[in-house]
Write an enzyme that holds these catalytic residues in place. Sequence first.
Site, short mmCIF file in Angstrom:
data_model
loop_
_atom_site.label_atom_id
_atom_site.label_comp_id
_atom_site.label_asym_id
_atom_site.label_seq_id
_atom_site.Cartn_x
_atom_site.Cartn_y
_atom_site.Cartn_z
N ILE A 1 0.91 -1.22 0.08
CA ILE A 1 -0.10 0.03 0.06
C ILE A 1 1.00 1.25 0.10
N THR A 2 1.97 1.24 0.56
CA THR A 2 2.95 2.30 0.54
C THR A 2 3.63 2.50 -0.68
N GLY A 3 3.55 1.68 -1.66
CA GLY A 3 4.19 1.84 -2.95
C GLY A 3 3.42 2.81 -4.05
N ALA B 1 6.16 -6.28 -3.12
CA ALA B 1 7.30 -6.81 -3.65
C ALA B 1 8.41 -6.15 -3.50
N GLN B 2 9.42 -6.98 -3.72
CA GLN B 2 10.98 -6.27 -4.13
C GLN B 2 10.88 -6.10 -5.70
N SER B 3 10.45 -4.87 -5.81
CA SER B 3 9.97 -4.66 -7.25
C SER B 3 11.30 -4.06 -8.17
N SER C 1 3.66 -9.46 -13.83
CA SER C 1 4.60 -8.45 -14.58
C SER C 1 4.95 -8.92 -15.98
N GLU D 1 7.76 -8.16 -17.00
CA GLU D 1 9.13 -8.78 -16.96
C GLU D 1 9.43 -10.22 -16.90
N TYR E 1 14.18 -11.21 -10.35
CA TYR E 1 12.68 -10.53 -10.11
C TYR E 1 11.80 -11.33 -11.10
N LYS F 1 8.48 -13.36 -10.03
CA LYS F 1 7.15 -13.39 -10.51
C LYS F 1 6.54 -14.30 -11.30
N ARG G 1 6.38 7.22 -8.71
CA ARG G 1 7.28 6.30 -9.09
C ARG G 1 8.41 6.40 -8.06
P1 NAP Z 1 6.82 -0.28 -5.51
O1 NAP Z 1 6.48 1.25 -5.65
O2 NAP Z 1 8.10 -0.58 -5.31
O3 NAP Z 1 5.98 -0.71 -4.13
C1 NAP Z 1 6.35 -1.94 -3.57
C2 NAP Z 1 5.48 -2.09 -2.25
O4 NAP Z 1 5.83 -3.37 -1.84
C3 NAP Z 1 5.85 -1.07 -1.51
O5 NAP Z 1 4.84 -0.80 -0.50
C4 NAP Z 1 6.62 -1.82 -0.36
O6 NAP Z 1 6.84 -1.17 0.83
C5 NAP Z 1 6.08 -3.28 -0.48
N1 NAP Z 1 7.12 -4.03 0.18
C6 NAP Z 1 8.66 -4.71 -0.21
N2 NAP Z 1 9.06 -5.48 0.31
C7 NAP Z 1 8.06 -5.87 1.52
C8 NAP Z 1 7.77 -6.85 2.26
N3 NAP Z 1 8.88 -7.61 2.70
N4 NAP Z 1 6.71 -7.15 2.95
C9 NAP Z 1 5.65 -6.08 2.65
N5 NAP Z 1 5.56 -5.31 1.62
C10 NAP Z 1 6.98 -5.02 1.03
O7 NAP Z 1 6.13 -0.92 -6.75
P2 NAP Z 1 4.84 -0.55 -7.78
O8 NAP Z 1 5.59 0.10 -8.80
O9 NAP Z 1 3.93 0.17 -6.89
O10 NAP Z 1 4.35 -1.97 -8.12
C11 NAP Z 1 3.32 -2.65 -7.41
C12 NAP Z 1 3.27 -4.16 -7.69
O11 NAP Z 1 3.15 -4.33 -9.21
C13 NAP Z 1 4.66 -5.11 -7.50
O12 NAP Z 1 4.62 -6.09 -6.94
C14 NAP Z 1 5.55 -4.86 -8.78
O13 NAP Z 1 6.44 -5.75 -8.66
C15 NAP Z 1 4.32 -4.96 -9.55
N6 NAP Z 1 4.63 -4.34 -11.14
C16 NAP Z 1 5.09 -3.24 -11.07
C17 NAP Z 1 4.97 -2.35 -12.41
C18 NAP Z 1 5.32 -1.26 -12.87
O14 NAP Z 1 5.68 -0.61 -13.82
N7 NAP Z 1 5.31 -0.50 -11.79
C19 NAP Z 1 4.82 -3.34 -13.51
C20 NAP Z 1 4.33 -4.84 -13.53
C21 NAP Z 1 4.29 -5.23 -12.04
P3 NAP Z 1 7.95 -0.13 1.45
O15 NAP Z 1 7.23 1.19 0.79
O16 NAP Z 1 7.98 -0.07 2.78
O17 NAP Z 1 9.33 -0.25 0.72
O1 G4F Z 2 12.50 1.85 -15.01
P1 G4F Z 2 13.37 0.48 -14.64
O2 G4F Z 2 14.27 0.05 -13.59
O3 G4F Z 2 12.19 -0.49 -15.00
P2 G4F Z 2 12.31 -2.19 -15.42
O4 G4F Z 2 13.60 -2.68 -15.16
O5 G4F Z 2 11.55 -2.07 -16.82
O6 G4F Z 2 11.09 -2.78 -14.23
C1 G4F Z 2 9.87 -1.96 -13.92
O7 G4F Z 2 8.73 -2.59 -14.84
C2 G4F Z 2 8.48 -4.05 -14.66
C3 G4F Z 2 7.49 -4.24 -15.78
O8 G4F Z 2 8.06 -4.76 -17.00
C4 G4F Z 2 8.01 -4.21 -13.52
F1 G4F Z 2 7.71 -5.40 -13.17
C5 G4F Z 2 9.15 -3.85 -12.10
O9 G4F Z 2 8.78 -3.91 -10.84
C6 G4F Z 2 9.43 -2.35 -12.44
O10 G4F Z 2 8.53 -1.47 -12.27
O11 G4F Z 2 14.37 0.01 -16.15
C7 G4F Z 2 13.70 0.36 -17.42
C8 G4F Z 2 15.01 0.32 -18.40
C9 G4F Z 2 15.67 -0.96 -18.32
O12 G4F Z 2 16.18 -1.64 -19.59
C10 G4F Z 2 17.14 -0.58 -17.71
O13 G4F Z 2 18.22 -1.28 -18.17
O14 G4F Z 2 15.88 1.39 -18.37
C11 G4F Z 2 17.11 0.87 -18.21
N1 G4F Z 2 17.78 1.79 -17.49
C12 G4F Z 2 19.10 2.60 -18.11
N2 G4F Z 2 19.44 3.51 -17.24
C13 G4F Z 2 17.86 2.14 -16.20
C14 G4F Z 2 18.90 3.15 -16.05
N3 G4F Z 2 17.09 1.80 -15.41
C15 G4F Z 2 17.26 2.10 -14.05
N4 G4F Z 2 16.34 1.88 -12.94
N5 G4F Z 2 18.28 3.14 -13.76
C16 G4F Z 2 19.05 3.86 -14.72
O15 G4F Z 2 19.96 4.70 -14.46
#
Ligand code: NAP
Ligand code: G4F
Length: 352
Positions: free
Chosen positions: A16-18, A107-109, A150, A152, A174, A178, A209
């Site tokens: 919820i905090t994410g 998640a550790q996301s 995801s 991913e 990761y 997933k 984000r």
């Molecule tokens: P996020 O901002 O990284 O949030 C992750 C959340 O998980 C935070 O609330 C975090 O808590 C919590 N968390 C981490 N470790 C935990 C633990 N051990 N126990 C309980 N809670 C824990 O991620 P998001 O972008 O909102 O994404 C939400 C979900 O969708 C994730 O599962 C992610 O993998 C998935 N997803 C994201 C994307 C994307 O593009 N954003 C795409 C596909 C899937 P803290 O605030 O305390 O760190």
């Molecule tokens: O923003 P990113 O770290 O996102 P990534 O790896 O695509 O993962 C995110 O999306 C997934 C869905 O497909 C989620 F499941 C996951 O939880 C997360 O939300 O990186 C995007 C791209 C990568 O190709 C990375 O190599 O950006 C490239 N990149 C280039 N420079 C970088 C950087 N990524 C990060 N984080 N930091 C850089 O400086």
Amino acid sequence: MENTNQAKKKAFLTGITGQDGSYLTDFLLAKNYEVHGLVRHSSVFNRQRLEHIYQATRRSAQSFLEYGTDIEQKSNLILHYGDLSDGSSLARLIAKIQPDEIYNLGAQSHVQISFDIPEYTGEITGLGTVRLLEAIRETKIKTKFYQASSSEMFGNAEETPQKETTAFRPRSPYGCAKVYAYHTAVNYREAYGLFICNGILFNHESPRRGENFVTRKIAKGVAEIVAGKRDHIYLGNLEAKRDWGYAPEYVEAMWLMMQQEQGDDYVIATGETHSVGEFTEEIFSLAGIDNWEKYIKKNPIYYRPTEINALIGDATKAKNKLGWEPKIRFKELARIMLDAELKKLGIIVIRN
Ligand code: NAP
Ligand code: G4F
């Protein structure tokens, strides 16, 4: 308009905090849900993304800061301490709350960080899902379950664009975690007849984000260059392509999946893909800065041991079955993210 005579639905959110957890909370509160959230203890404050809700309801700042739970139950948002590594806390909370809907967003996301902490990533991102599903099974409560799957998982995808039937070929710890959680969710649906959905979401971004994901990092970096606070942004692979959507629209898709007759799996995506370099160029251009490349320094620490070169989703099933379609596209997303960062630095943006 919502029917206020109906019994309030209860939702329980991990994560919820994410980013997504906070937008989903806004969305569900607007739909008159009672929202329960799992928060983990941390030595620094980790509820900034929910603070606006507490301020709006003028709850006791004391209980929010110290314990975070709505002791007097005056608001519809109630936080509970727990952790996805702690199965007993999950089972206890689910039995106590008796939620109608559970959204597993915790998640550790971070993909790159998952290479540094693969075991922990498997523990939380993979096994955390099993712990929740076991808690549902053991408490025997009737609830619906959403698993945050995801894009991913597609990894080095064998077809383009990727859809629900595309095979998974993950490229990171990761992604592997997933995939495990996804298959476990499908198995519990089939084995125990539970209502379970996998939302296979492609990248979605917003001003909320995390700062170490690439879109937010670039938007913040460019705003700081405009403000004269820095000269460069350090990045990794600029060639990688992603299908980037807008997070508030994606949480609505999660909810829509949970309102169907049957649990199912859906891809949520825009159907457009752009490289990290294109996103960087767009943000610099919106900030009125030419020659963007001179502000970028490549740093090898941001390269991953294995990378996904390109992702692009086909959300036709979500359009046909949920009536869901993205509205915010690449250029508007970039503008929203840059303008939010400029605003934080006190820079007034006037656009035509
Ligand atoms: P996020 O901002 O990284 O949030 C992750 C959340 O998980 C935070 O609330 C975090 O808590 C919590 N968390 C981490 N470790 C935990 C633990 N051990 N126990 C309980 N809670 C824990 O991620 P998001 O972008 O909102 O994404 C939400 C979900 O969708 C994730 O599962 C992610 O993998 C998935 N997803 C994201 C994307 C994307 O593009 N954003 C795409 C596909 C899937 P803290 O605030 O305390 O760190
Ligand atoms: O923003 P990113 O770290 O996102 P990534 O790896 O695509 O993962 C995110 O999306 C997934 C869905 O497909 C989620 F499941 C996951 O939880 C997360 O939300 O990186 C995007 C791209 C990568 O190709 C990375 O190599 O950006 C490239 N990149 C280039 N420079 C970088 C950087 N990524 C990060 N984080 N930091 C850089 O400086």
